[in-house]
Design a protein around this motif. Structure first.
Motif, short mmCIF file in Angstrom:
data_model
loop_
_atom_site.label_atom_id
_atom_site.label_comp_id
_atom_site.label_asym_id
_atom_site.label_seq_id
_atom_site.Cartn_x
_atom_site.Cartn_y
_atom_site.Cartn_z
N UNK A 187 0.84 -1.20 0.00
CA UNK A 187 0.00 0.00 0.00
C UNK A 187 0.88 1.25 0.00
N UNK A 188 0.44 2.26 -0.77
CA UNK A 188 1.25 3.48 -0.89
C UNK A 188 1.45 4.17 0.45
N UNK A 189 0.51 3.98 1.39
CA UNK A 189 0.64 4.62 2.70
C UNK A 189 1.82 4.08 3.49
N UNK A 190 2.23 2.84 3.17
CA UNK A 190 3.39 2.26 3.86
C UNK A 190 4.70 2.64 3.17
N UNK A 191 4.61 3.20 1.97
CA UNK A 191 5.81 3.57 1.23
C UNK A 191 6.27 4.99 1.53
N UNK A 192 5.32 5.92 1.54
CA UNK A 192 5.67 7.33 1.62
C UNK A 192 5.30 7.91 2.98
N UNK A 193 6.09 8.87 3.47
CA UNK A 193 5.72 9.54 4.71
C UNK A 193 4.47 10.40 4.50
N UNK A 194 3.64 10.52 5.53
CA UNK A 194 2.44 11.34 5.38
C UNK A 194 2.82 12.82 5.44
N UNK A 195 1.88 13.65 5.04
CA UNK A 195 2.15 15.09 4.89
C UNK A 195 2.54 15.74 6.21
N UNK A 196 1.91 15.32 7.33
CA UNK A 196 2.22 15.92 8.61
C UNK A 196 3.67 15.63 9.02
N UNK A 197 4.13 14.40 8.76
CA UNK A 197 5.52 14.06 9.07
C UNK A 197 6.49 14.91 8.25
N UNK A 198 6.19 15.03 6.95
CA UNK A 198 7.04 15.86 6.08
C UNK A 198 7.05 17.30 6.58
N UNK A 199 5.89 17.77 6.97
CA UNK A 199 5.78 19.15 7.42
C UNK A 199 6.62 19.38 8.67
N UNK A 200 6.57 18.48 9.64
CA UNK A 200 7.34 18.64 10.87
C UNK A 200 8.84 18.64 10.59
N UNK A 201 9.31 17.71 9.77
CA UNK A 201 10.73 17.66 9.43
C UNK A 201 11.15 18.92 8.67
N UNK A 202 10.30 19.35 7.76
CA UNK A 202 10.59 20.55 6.98
C UNK A 202 10.63 21.78 7.89
N UNK A 203 9.71 21.84 8.84
CA UNK A 203 9.64 22.99 9.74
C UNK A 203 10.89 23.09 10.60
#
Length: 450
Positions: free
Chosen positions: A4-20
């Motif tokens: 499932x694609x959800x297990x492949x890619x980080x979710x948007x909130x995780x990306x946002x926290x790392x980016x922040x």
């Protein structure tokens, strides 16, 4: 089996926290590097402006490099000869590089007609060296180099997460993706200025970061260790690793650190042999042969600046042009015969890759167009940093950092984890920082309420 694609890619909130958090740490430095880099980008023009009067003297009638050197040595008590820079025109003053008794390099300008001293300046105090150390080391020596390397590592994380956040999702049209919506107001306009400008400049920024890593203290020494362990990946390294005194650069020992460490921000690499700077004065016939060697060097048509240094019983003549693919190094006998000539094409593959990267980084690989492109990128990075700051200030509550809150459902994804592992292996400081963050997170989780 379907993953499932959800297990492949980080979710948007995780990306946002790392980016922040990566942005909170990196963007002030990115803005600083954009400003200092924009100034250093025009080093050739600024150097010419600073030295204008010393390149518009009366035409030399009877040049004598030997007498120029003797005059320069008399102006620096207990000084030893380092190098003679080949004058660019018949109206240029002689530039003699002399080492003081404390190891500091001094540039002495000598009138070639009268052999009188026109100016003396510490090499480390010149514009070129000052901005080089400010841009890459924050004027803190190897400590500053390590800090800037950490910034470069986290900036790559900032770029990766930023591109993934920008990636179009069910959005039609090119507005806000390829070009910013400047006609809008408020947060949308600032978001577009940040995201769109960031994406356009991210490719160039990655190239800047990667081409700068061989100069940094940790990564540069790691590359040197790999080369020494696994074979000759490089030939003669002519870039500086960490904080290197100007005297070592002039003498052609640009790798590592001299035995005399800087007074501020010095840092040794355990188990690493540091090269000794040779500043021995060429006595007797060797100094007497300088006039002949300079005449030979003048016929070689090497790109300026051309540095002439003693090398044992011979002389080394090399081009130190910023356009590194044009660099050449020539060995000349005291009677003016060329016995060896090395070109950029003869260097190792890693040397050549780094040489092209550094020349492009400094805006000298393909002339003024290279300068113009780099300047536009620097302006874009500065704009992106300012837009991000405005977005943060508009969004964050009073008295709060404004970080995106963590959610129990956050996913890192297999691709996200693998990307982080690969970056951690390629960038040692990033890997160490991530490991510390993971351990700290687990510690706080155990200490928290159950």
């Amino acid at each position: 089996m379907t993953i499932h694609s959800a297990t492949l890619w980080p979710d948007r909130r995780t990306l946002w926290r790392w980016h922040f958090f990566a942005g909170l740490f990196c963007l002030p430095f990115v803005a600083f590097l954009s400003l200092t880099g924009s100034v250093y980008l025009f080093k050739p023009q600024i150097d010419d402006w600073i030295d204008w009067r010393y390149d518009h003297l009366p035409t030399v009638q009877s040049p004598s490099p030997k007498r120029d050197v003797q005059a320069a040595l008399s102006a620096v008590p207990q000084g030893t000869f380092l190098a003679y820079e080949l004058p660019r025109t018949s109206q240029s003053a002689a530039r003699i590089l002399v080492s003081r008794s404390d190891g500091e390099a001094v540039r002495v300008y000598v009138d070639r007609n009268t052999h009188t001293i026109l100016k003396t300046v510490l090499e480390e105090s010149r514009f070129e060296r000052l901005f080089f150390r400010l841009h890459g080391q924050l004027l803190l020596g190897n400590v500053g180099s390590v800090i800037m390397e950490m910034v470069a590592s986290w900036t790559i994380v900032l770029i990766v997460t930023g591109v993934l956040l920008w990636w179009p999702r069910q959005q039609r049209g090119l507005a806000g993706i390829v070009y910013p919506r400047l006609g809008t107001k408020g947060r949308t306009r600032w978001r577009d200025l940040h995201a769109v400008t960031g994406v356009w400049t991210s490719v160039f920024l990655v190239l800047f970061l990667v081409s700068g890593l061989p100069w940094s203290f940790v990564w540069g020494h790691a590359l040197q260790s790999v080369e020494n362990t696994f074979g000759r990946l490089t030939s003669v390294k002519d870039w500086e690793i960490g904080a290197v005194p100007a005297a070592a650069v002039i003498a052609g020992h640009a790798v590592g650190q001299s035995q005399k460490q800087p007074a501020t921000g010095s840092m040794d690499m355990p188990g690493m042999d540091m090269p000794t700077i040779s500043t021995s004065f060429p006595e007797g016939d060797l100094l007497n042969s300088l006039n002949t060697v300079v005449q030979t060097a003048s016929t070689l048509s090497l790109p300026a600046p051309v540095i002439i240094t003693p090398s044992g019983s011979l002389w080394a003549v090399r081009s130190d042009t910023q356009n590194r693919p044009l660099r050449e190094s020539v060995t000349v006998t005291p009677d003016g015969h060329v016995v060896k000539q090395e070109t950029f094409a003869e260097k190792g593959i890693i040397d050549r890759i780094i040489g092209y990267g550094v020349a492009a980084h400094e805006g000298q690989l393909f002339g003024k167009m290279n300068q113009a492109i780099n300047f536009l990128v620097a302006v874009g990075l500065l704009m992106m940093s300012c837009a991000a700051t405005v977005l943060w200030l508009k969004r964050k509550p009073v008295g709060s950092l404004g970080a995106p809150p963590t959610l129990p459902s956050q996913k890192y994804g297999m691709v996200g984890m693998m990307t982080l592992v690969i970056l951690g292996l390629l960038l040692p400081e990033l890997g160490a920082a991530v490991l510390v963050l993971v351990l700290a997170n687990r510690m706080f989780a155990r200490l928290g309420p159950t």
